[in-house]
Structure formats: C-alpha cells, structure tokens
Write an enzyme that holds these catalytic residues in place. Structure first.
Site, PDB file in Angstrom:
ATOM      1  N   ASP A  52      19.188  12.419 -20.784  1.00  0.00           N
ATOM      2  CA  ASP A  52      20.121  13.453 -21.239  1.00  0.00           C
ATOM      3  C   ASP A  52      19.341  14.712 -21.599  1.00  0.00           C
ATOM      4  O   ASP A  52      18.268  14.629 -22.202  1.00  0.00           O
ATOM      5  CB  ASP A  52      20.914  12.980 -22.456  1.00  0.00           C
ATOM      6  N   GLU A  96      19.571  18.566 -23.518  1.00  0.00           N
ATOM      7  CA  GLU A  96      20.246  19.619 -24.265  1.00  0.00           C
ATOM      8  C   GLU A  96      19.686  20.932 -23.730  1.00  0.00           C
ATOM      9  O   GLU A  96      18.482  21.031 -23.458  1.00  0.00           O
ATOM     10  CB  GLU A  96      20.009  19.492 -25.764  1.00  0.00           C
ATOM     11  N   HIS A 146      25.200  14.910 -28.998  1.00  0.00           N
ATOM     12  CA  HIS A 146      24.624  16.202 -28.604  1.00  0.00           C
ATOM     13  C   HIS A 146      23.176  16.358 -29.041  1.00  0.00           C
ATOM     14  O   HIS A 146      22.667  17.480 -29.112  1.00  0.00           O
ATOM     15  CB  HIS A 146      25.478  17.378 -29.093  1.00  0.00           C
ATOM     16  N   ASP A 176      22.180  10.526 -27.229  1.00  0.00           N
ATOM     17  CA  ASP A 176      23.134  10.490 -26.119  1.00  0.00           C
ATOM     18  C   ASP A 176      22.627   9.605 -24.988  1.00  0.00           C
ATOM     19  O   ASP A 176      23.392   8.861 -24.363  1.00  0.00           O
ATOM     20  CB  ASP A 176      23.409  11.901 -25.599  1.00  0.00           C
TER      21      ASP A 176
END
Length: 208
Positions: free
Chosen positions: A13, A15, A153, A158
C-alpha cells in the site's frame, strides 16, 4: 514454470501526495507484508521525502506531516530498497491500479523495475463478497470480521489488513467450493470476469 500459490504474495500500500504521478504526485509512504503459505513472515515500512511540502488535506488524511517527512530519505532511496523486498513475488493491493501507477513510477525514478504480476483485492472482493455494502477496505474489514490493525490510511496497517482480507477470500473459496490448491493466476482471472459469472467460475474450478 511452477504456478505461484495465491497465499504466497507481497501485499502493498502507498500513501501519496495525490492521485496520480502523471500530475506530479509522489509517494510519501510504502508499507508491505510478505505472505508465505498464508502467514505474514516479513514487513516493510518506510516514509519518504517527495521533495516538496504536502498539502494540509494529505496531512489530515494520513496523519503524515511535513515535519515527519523532512528528515526522511528521498523516494528513490526508499524504492531502491523496496525493489529488493518484492523481487520474485507477485503483488496484491486494494485498488491496485492506483498503487501500481506509483510503484512503476517510483521504481523507474530509482532505476529499478518490477516484473511480477499484480492482482487487485478490491476487484476480487466484488466477486467474493458480493453482499458487502461497498468494497472499500474499511467496509470489507468490518464485513469479513477482520481484526483492525493500526490506523486506516497508513501504509503498513492498510497493507496488513488487505493481506488478511486476501486470505479471508481464499478461505471463503476453500470453504464454499472445496478448492484447496488456489493459484495466483486463477484469482487474477476471477478478478476480471463479470461478477455474475463468479459462482460458475469457482464451481468449474472445484470440478477441475
């Protein structure tokens, strides 16, 4: 070449500063877990400095601040290390088209490449959890009874919850259809067919 098992993958994941590297957005955090035979055996998490200040919205959305990022290494350095972590593995991500865009972009800037296959757990969940209210990660975690890990998040949390979601979908297939050996390419194919035909696909899989 031996087929890859569905439960031995890297789940990742990102960000980021925004929605697309095409418009100048960069990664600010990468989180990933390595699954081997359905067990998390390794983790990777790093913040990275995109080279510019991030917006107040992204700070609020992720909890990652400019103060945190200014002392972190540049994206290229982090992604060079991450390329070693994912080498030789297929990858899974929730809304994978988003993460794959940033993965390819940031690896290219780091003069690295990734040649494995990628499957989207969001697309697969639309075939496996058709009764879910929607297919956002947070909704599916609640729907499937998956324990929450950390904060939504944030990349590693995540990634870890996506990994548990991925394994829950594999278990659901095994329980409902009696398919024991499930391969990564089969779930990739399932994620792309019309959800109306998912049951037929899995029934055919069970019948060999």
């Amino acid at each position: 070449m031996q087929r890859a098992s569905a439960d031995s993958v890297v789940v990742l994941d990102f960000e980021t500063t925004g929605l697309s590297p095409q418009y100048g957005d960069r990664a600010i955090e990468i989180g990933a877990v390595l699954l081997e035979n359905g067990v998390i055996v390794d983790r990777f998490q790093r913040l990275m400095n995109p080279g510019f200040r991030i917006s107040p919205f992204i700070e609020s959305y992720t909890g990652i601040t400019n103060e945190m990022l200014k002392v972190e290494p540049p994206c290229e350095e982090v992604m060079a290390g991450f390329s070693d972590f994912i080498a030789g593995h297929n990858i899974v991500a929730h809304n994978a088209s988003f993460d794959r865009r940033f993965l390819d972009f940031e690896l290219k800037r780091a003069r690295r490449a990734y040649e494995g296959d990628c499957c989207c757990s969001l697309l697969l969940s639309r075939r496996i959890y058709q009764d879910a209210p929607n297919h956002k990660l947070q909704t599916l975690v609640n729907h499937a009874g998956i324990p929450k890990v950390g904060s939504f998040h944030r990349a590693l949390a995540d990634a870890e919850m996506t990994a548990h979601l991925w394994l829950s979908m594999i278990d659901r297939i095994r329980q409902h259809y009696g398919v024991q050996a499930i391969f990564f390419d089969q779930l990739t194919e399932l994620s792309k067919i019309d959800k109306l035909y998912a049951h037929r696909y899995l029934t055919d899989l069970a019948n060999g």
